[in-house]
Design a protein around this motif. Structure first.
Motif, PDB file in Angstrom:
ATOM      1  N   ARG A 179       0.927   4.223  -2.928  1.00 21.72           N
ATOM      2  CA  ARG A 179       0.813   5.648  -2.615  1.00 21.72           C
ATOM      3  C   ARG A 179       1.969   6.432  -3.230  1.00 21.72           C
TER       4      ARG A 179
ATOM      5  N   LEU B  79      -2.094   5.946  -7.446  1.00 26.23           N
ATOM      6  CA  LEU B  79      -3.086   5.123  -8.125  1.00 26.23           C
ATOM      7  C   LEU B  79      -3.674   5.900  -9.315  1.00 26.23           C
ATOM      8  N   PRO B  80      -4.077   5.162 -10.356  1.00 28.92           N
ATOM      9  CA  PRO B  80      -4.108   3.713 -10.517  1.00 28.92           C
ATOM     10  C   PRO B  80      -2.737   3.130 -10.890  1.00 28.92           C
TER      11      PRO B  80
ATOM     12  N   HIS C  21       0.824  -1.201   0.000  1.00 32.90           N
ATOM     13  CA  HIS C  21       0.000   0.000   0.000  1.00 32.90           C
ATOM     14  C   HIS C  21       0.866   1.263   0.000  1.00 32.90           C
TER      15      HIS C  21
ATOM     16  N   VAL D  71      -5.319  -1.844 -10.961  1.00 28.89           N
ATOM     17  CA  VAL D  71      -5.799  -1.502  -9.619  1.00 28.89           C
ATOM     18  C   VAL D  71      -6.151  -0.018  -9.617  1.00 28.89           C
ATOM     19  N   LEU D  72      -7.447   0.257  -9.472  1.00 32.48           N
ATOM     20  CA  LEU D  72      -7.933   1.632  -9.558  1.00 32.48           C
ATOM     21  C   LEU D  72      -8.013   2.318  -8.205  1.00 32.48           C
ATOM     22  N   ASP D  73      -8.110   1.509  -7.131  1.00 32.16           N
ATOM     23  CA  ASP D  73      -8.208   2.102  -5.798  1.00 32.16           C
ATOM     24  C   ASP D  73      -7.516   1.203  -4.789  1.00 32.16           C
ATOM     25  N   ASP D  74      -7.337   1.710  -3.597  1.00 30.00           N
ATOM     26  CA  ASP D  74      -6.594   1.020  -2.554  1.00 30.00           C
ATOM     27  C   ASP D  74      -7.178  -0.350  -2.217  1.00 30.00           C
ATOM     28  N   ALA D  75      -8.484  -0.481  -2.356  1.00 31.79           N
ATOM     29  CA  ALA D  75      -9.161  -1.728  -1.962  1.00 31.79           C
ATOM     30  C   ALA D  75      -8.762  -2.915  -2.838  1.00 31.79           C
TER      31      ALA D  75
END
Length: 330
Positions: free
Chosen positions: A147, A151-152, A143, A169-173
């Protein structure tokens, strides 16, 4: 840079002797390789070449030790049982058998996306920003890396092809799931800044960059879009003349910098905001299926599939001639 290619140097298929078409294998890209191999085998036989299928490296070892073939058309894909990581190239070099495509160094380096990027960056060649992730990396590090890049991002195995194990991967989730998928495959992991813009590829044949292809998929250009979907658009040439020349020169420089030779394909992105080209990877044994890109690009120069296979196989005669000349002067 001229796209004109000289005529093939040989017309008699007997100059090739008995040819092994190396296909299949045990990598994650086996099915693609089988499809490619069937097409190459059919094309060579249609032009009178005495070509025969050989499935995988153990079968090739036996055949070459028994001296059943004079040269190899390598259309294995992938690593660890595939034919793109330098292992089978080393085998054929040791046995003195000419083969298509890059040698040990170019094959091994291009299969490792992280090391290829390191070489490109050392020479000032442009490639997206990235982070190397060790196997077993903890979630906090993943993560933090995302950062840092912003992202992405793209997460993928460093040593696979055909979009195997790759995630956007578009978001942290979505990070943890993407890393879990990539870690199913051997080798290290690569997290790369996702470039928004045109996806492009340039086939290389000898010292010539073929016309670029701009890939326009319905959605993301993943394994399905590459090999199964019928709605992916391929625009060739993919660029206006000045940009076409720029990308062709960059692709040749990237190919040579990675120690590659013979034929292959260089993938790149054109950043929508800046117009800058960014190198993604080199494929040293590209697909030769009905959806594959090098045959499409060659077709724009009037080179049909059968002639393309012939031209690639002709390159093994250059290798054999060079080896004979070296032996004569030793």
């Amino acid at each position: 840079m001229s796209k004109a290619l000289p005529a093939p140097r040989h017309a008699d298929p007997a100059v090739f002797g008995r040819v092994a078409v190396l296909l299949g294998g045990t990598s994650s890209e086996r099915e693609v390789s089988l499809d490619s191999g069937r097409n190459v085998l059919e094309a060579l036989r249609a032009r009178g070449v005495d070509a025969h299928p050989v499935d995988g490296i153990p079968a090739l070892v036996q055949a070459l030790v028994e001296r059943r073939f004079d040269r190899v058309f390598n259309i294995l894909h992938g690593q660890r049982g595939g034919g793109e990581d330098g292992v089978v190239q080393g085998l054929m070099d040791a046995l003195g058998v000419p083969y298509t495509g890059s040698g040990v160094l170019g094959s091994a380096l291009a299969m490792d996306k992280i090391r290829t990027k390191q070489v490109w960056l050392s020479l000032g060649l442009p490639t997206p920003r990235y982070v190397h992730l060790a196997r077993g990396v903890d979630a906090a590090t993943v993560h933090e890396a995302a950062r840092g890049l912003g992202l992405p991002v793209i997460v993928k195995p460093s040593c696979e092809g055909s979009s195997v194990g790759v995630s956007r991967v578009l978001d942290d989730a979505g990070l943890d799931t993407a890393v879990e998928l990539a870690a199913r495959y051997p080798g290290e992991l690569l997290m790369e800044q996702m470039v928004v813009g045109d996806e492009l590829t340039v086939g290389i044949l000898g010292d010539t960059a073929l016309p670029s292809i701009r890939i326009v998929p319905k959605g993301w250009y993943d394994y399905h879009a590459k090999y199964q979907a019928e709605d992916t658009q391929y625009l060739c040439p993919g660029l206006e003349p000045a940009a076409e020349a720029e990308l062709g020169a960059l692709a040749l420089a990237a190919f040579r910098a990675a120690g590659c030779s013979g034929w292959g394909r260089v993938d790149a992105m054109r950043d929508a905001s800046s117009g800058r080209f960014l190198l993604l990877e080199v494929n040293t044994a590209p697909g030769m299926t009905s959806h594959s890109l090098v045959p499409k690009a060659a077709g724009k120069l009037g080179i049909g599939f059968g002639e393309l296979c012939w031209r690639i196989l002709e390159q093994t005669l250059d290798v054999a001639d060079a080896a004979d000349a070296e032996g004569a002067t030793a």
